[in-house]
Scaffold this motif. Structure first.
Motif, PDB file in Angstrom:
ATOM      1  N   GLU A  53      -1.117  34.876 143.595  1.00 36.37           N
ATOM      2  CA  GLU A  53      -0.808  34.213 144.867  1.00 36.37           C
ATOM      3  C   GLU A  53      -0.037  32.908 144.687  1.00 36.37           C
ATOM      4  N   ASN A  54       0.138  32.452 143.442  1.00 39.33           N
ATOM      5  CA  ASN A  54       0.897  31.239 143.159  1.00 39.33           C
ATOM      6  C   ASN A  54       2.359  31.627 142.930  1.00 39.33           C
ATOM      7  N   GLU A  55       3.173  31.471 143.961  1.00 42.17           N
ATOM      8  CA  GLU A  55       4.559  31.938 143.941  1.00 42.17           C
ATOM      9  C   GLU A  55       5.376  31.310 142.807  1.00 42.17           C
ATOM     10  N   LYS A  56       5.229  30.010 142.587  1.00 44.09           N
ATOM     11  CA  LYS A  56       5.991  29.320 141.535  1.00 44.09           C
ATOM     12  C   LYS A  56       5.600  29.840 140.150  1.00 44.09           C
ATOM     13  N   GLU A  57       4.323  29.988 139.919  1.00 42.01           N
ATOM     14  CA  GLU A  57       3.831  30.500 138.645  1.00 42.01           C
ATOM     15  C   GLU A  57       4.329  31.930 138.402  1.00 42.01           C
ATOM     16  N   MET A  58       4.277  32.744 139.432  1.00 40.34           N
ATOM     17  CA  MET A  58       4.737  34.135 139.319  1.00 40.34           C
ATOM     18  C   MET A  58       6.236  34.191 139.010  1.00 40.34           C
ATOM     19  N   GLU A  59       7.026  33.365 139.688  1.00 38.33           N
ATOM     20  CA  GLU A  59       8.463  33.348 139.465  1.00 38.33           C
ATOM     21  C   GLU A  59       8.791  32.937 138.034  1.00 38.33           C
ATOM     22  N   GLU A  60       8.095  31.923 137.514  1.00 37.31           N
ATOM     23  CA  GLU A  60       8.320  31.479 136.137  1.00 37.31           C
ATOM     24  C   GLU A  60       7.977  32.585 135.141  1.00 37.31           C
ATOM     25  N   MET A  61       6.853  33.273 135.369  1.00 33.95           N
ATOM     26  CA  MET A  61       6.433  34.359 134.495  1.00 33.95           C
ATOM     27  C   MET A  61       7.465  35.488 134.518  1.00 33.95           C
ATOM     28  N   MET A  62       7.903  35.871 135.713  1.00 34.84           N
ATOM     29  CA  MET A  62       8.875  36.959 135.831  1.00 34.84           C
ATOM     30  C   MET A  62      10.227  36.563 135.233  1.00 34.84           C
ATOM     31  N   ASP A  63      10.657  35.311 135.431  1.00 33.53           N
ATOM     32  CA  ASP A  63      11.913  34.849 134.836  1.00 33.53           C
ATOM     33  C   ASP A  63      11.834  34.899 133.312  1.00 33.53           C
ATOM     34  N   SER A  64      10.700  34.514 132.766  1.00 33.45           N
ATOM     35  CA  SER A  64      10.499  34.548 131.316  1.00 33.45           C
ATOM     36  C   SER A  64      10.575  35.986 130.809  1.00 33.45           C
ATOM     37  N   PHE A  65       9.942  36.908 131.513  1.00 33.58           N
ATOM     38  CA  PHE A  65       9.954  38.315 131.110  1.00 33.58           C
ATOM     39  C   PHE A  65      11.364  38.897 131.217  1.00 33.58           C
ATOM     40  N   ARG A  66      12.061  38.596 132.321  1.00 35.08           N
ATOM     41  CA  ARG A  66      13.432  39.098 132.470  1.00 35.08           C
ATOM     42  C   ARG A  66      14.323  38.555 131.349  1.00 35.08           C
ATOM     43  N   SER A  67      14.124  37.301 130.988  1.00 36.29           N
ATOM     44  CA  SER A  67      14.898  36.703 129.903  1.00 36.29           C
ATOM     45  C   SER A  67      14.625  37.437 128.583  1.00 36.29           C
ATOM     46  N   GLU A  68      13.370  37.771 128.344  1.00 42.07           N
ATOM     47  CA  GLU A  68      13.018  38.533 127.146  1.00 42.07           C
ATOM     48  C   GLU A  68      13.723  39.894 127.161  1.00 42.07           C
ATOM     49  N   CYS A  69      13.689  40.580 128.287  1.00 44.22           N
ATOM     50  CA  CYS A  69      14.352  41.881 128.409  1.00 44.22           C
ATOM     51  C   CYS A  69      15.860  41.750 128.207  1.00 44.22           C
ATOM     52  N   ARG A  70      16.453  40.719 128.775  1.00 42.10           N
ATOM     53  CA  ARG A  70      17.901  40.507 128.632  1.00 42.10           C
ATOM     54  C   ARG A  70      18.261  40.268 127.170  1.00 42.10           C
ATOM     55  N   ASN A  71      17.466  39.457 126.475  1.00 38.23           N
ATOM     56  CA  ASN A  71      17.742  39.183 125.066  1.00 38.23           C
ATOM     57  C   ASN A  71      17.664  40.456 124.234  1.00 38.23           C
TER      58      ASN A  71
ATOM     59  N   GLY B  69      -1.545  48.975 137.753  1.00 37.10           N
ATOM     60  CA  GLY B  69      -2.230  48.195 138.769  1.00 37.10           C
ATOM     61  C   GLY B  69      -2.173  46.718 138.461  1.00 37.10           C
ATOM     62  N   PHE B  70      -2.540  45.941 139.437  1.00 35.79           N
ATOM     63  CA  PHE B  70      -2.571  44.488 139.316  1.00 35.79           C
ATOM     64  C   PHE B  70      -3.954  44.003 139.710  1.00 35.79           C
ATOM     65  N   SER B  71      -4.316  42.853 139.208  1.00 36.72           N
ATOM     66  CA  SER B  71      -5.547  42.209 139.643  1.00 36.72           C
ATOM     67  C   SER B  71      -5.233  40.747 139.917  1.00 36.72           C
ATOM     68  N   LYS B  72      -6.185  40.038 140.417  1.00 41.97           N
ATOM     69  CA  LYS B  72      -5.970  38.631 140.799  1.00 41.97           C
ATOM     70  C   LYS B  72      -5.467  37.791 139.625  1.00 41.97           C
ATOM     71  N   ASP B  73      -5.978  38.040 138.414  1.00 38.94           N
ATOM     72  CA  ASP B  73      -5.604  37.186 137.282  1.00 38.94           C
ATOM     73  C   ASP B  73      -4.923  37.927 136.125  1.00 38.94           C
ATOM     74  N   ARG B  74      -4.514  39.177 136.338  1.00 33.77           N
ATOM     75  CA  ARG B  74      -3.803  39.923 135.305  1.00 33.77           C
ATOM     76  C   ARG B  74      -2.665  40.710 135.940  1.00 33.77           C
ATOM     77  N   ILE B  75      -1.498  40.529 135.352  1.00 39.10           N
ATOM     78  CA  ILE B  75      -0.316  41.208 135.855  1.00 39.10           C
ATOM     79  C   ILE B  75       0.367  41.899 134.684  1.00 39.10           C
ATOM     80  N   THR B  76       0.799  43.124 134.895  1.00 37.40           N
ATOM     81  CA  THR B  76       1.543  43.849 133.881  1.00 37.40           C
ATOM     82  C   THR B  76       2.969  44.028 134.389  1.00 37.40           C
ATOM     83  N   LEU B  77       3.922  43.623 133.544  1.00 34.79           N
ATOM     84  CA  LEU B  77       5.331  43.797 133.855  1.00 34.79           C
ATOM     85  C   LEU B  77       5.930  44.817 132.896  1.00 34.79           C
TER      86      LEU B  77
END
Length: 186
Positions: free
Chosen positions: A89-107, A171-179
């Motif tokens: 539910e923390n939009e800023k935290e989620m965006e940072e995590m997803m940006d980091s993952f996308r950067s890893e995929c791009r590399n 699936g997703f849970s409140k404190d665990r996300i799989t990308l």
């Protein structure tokens, strides 16, 4: 050195807790109905990225172009990364995590291309290589098309169905996300 058409993301990833690779999976099955369903969600703009990136609808390609492109690949390696302790539910935290993952995929994609792979890499959300300043906003061509990381949704990939078809849980849970990052190979 002889080139091979058998590529893998495994040489570029240090698998750690929360990270693994699904190797040589079948390419995702995508139908026009899938693309229509996901593009309708994109048009509803719940994520705020519609018409803001070359890698999101409507600019990522027509339905036929996306289906033809995915179907032109033989197999996929899938990067699976679990993120613990993030608040969904923390939009800023989620965006940072997803940006980091996308950067890893791009590399990884760029390293594969350097090795001679013909690879299409897909991930969640917009590309964001140029940050918030995608050239699509000023009606200019992408300055770095080789760095693009198209959206799985824009291509109509139903990640839940795809991952489950591979015998994996989804699936997703409140404190665990799989990308997931999908790397398609010819």
């Amino acid at each position: 050195m002889a080139m091979t058409n058998d590529h893998s993301i495994s040489e570029f990833i240090e698998t750690t807790d929360g990270c693994r690779i699904i190797r040589k999976a079948p390419t995702p099955s995508v139908t026009k109905d899938d693309i229509l369903r996901f593009r309708k969600l994109c048009e509803d703009n719940l994520c705020g990225n519609y018409r803001t990136s070359w890698t999101c609808p409507p600019y990522c390609g027509t339905m036929d172009e996306c289906m033809d492109k995915i179907n032109s690949y033989r197999y996929a390696d899938i990067l699976v990364r679990d993120f613990q302790g993030y608040d969904i539910e923390n939009e800023k935290e989620m965006e940072e995590m997803m940006d980091s993952f996308r950067s890893e995929c791009r590399n990884i994609k760029c390293k594969l291309i350097e090795k001679g792979a013909d690879v299409l890499a897909l991930a969640d959300g917009p590309c964001r290589y140029c940050g918030e300043n995608c050239s699509v906003k000023i009606d200019k061509e992408c300055p770095s098309p080789d760095k693009q990381l198209p959206s799985v949704s824009g291509y109509g990939v139903d990640m839940e169905r795809y991952i489950r078809s591979l015998g994996e849980s989804f699936g997703f849970s409140k404190d665990r996300i799989t990308l997931y990052g999908i790397f398609l190979f010819k």
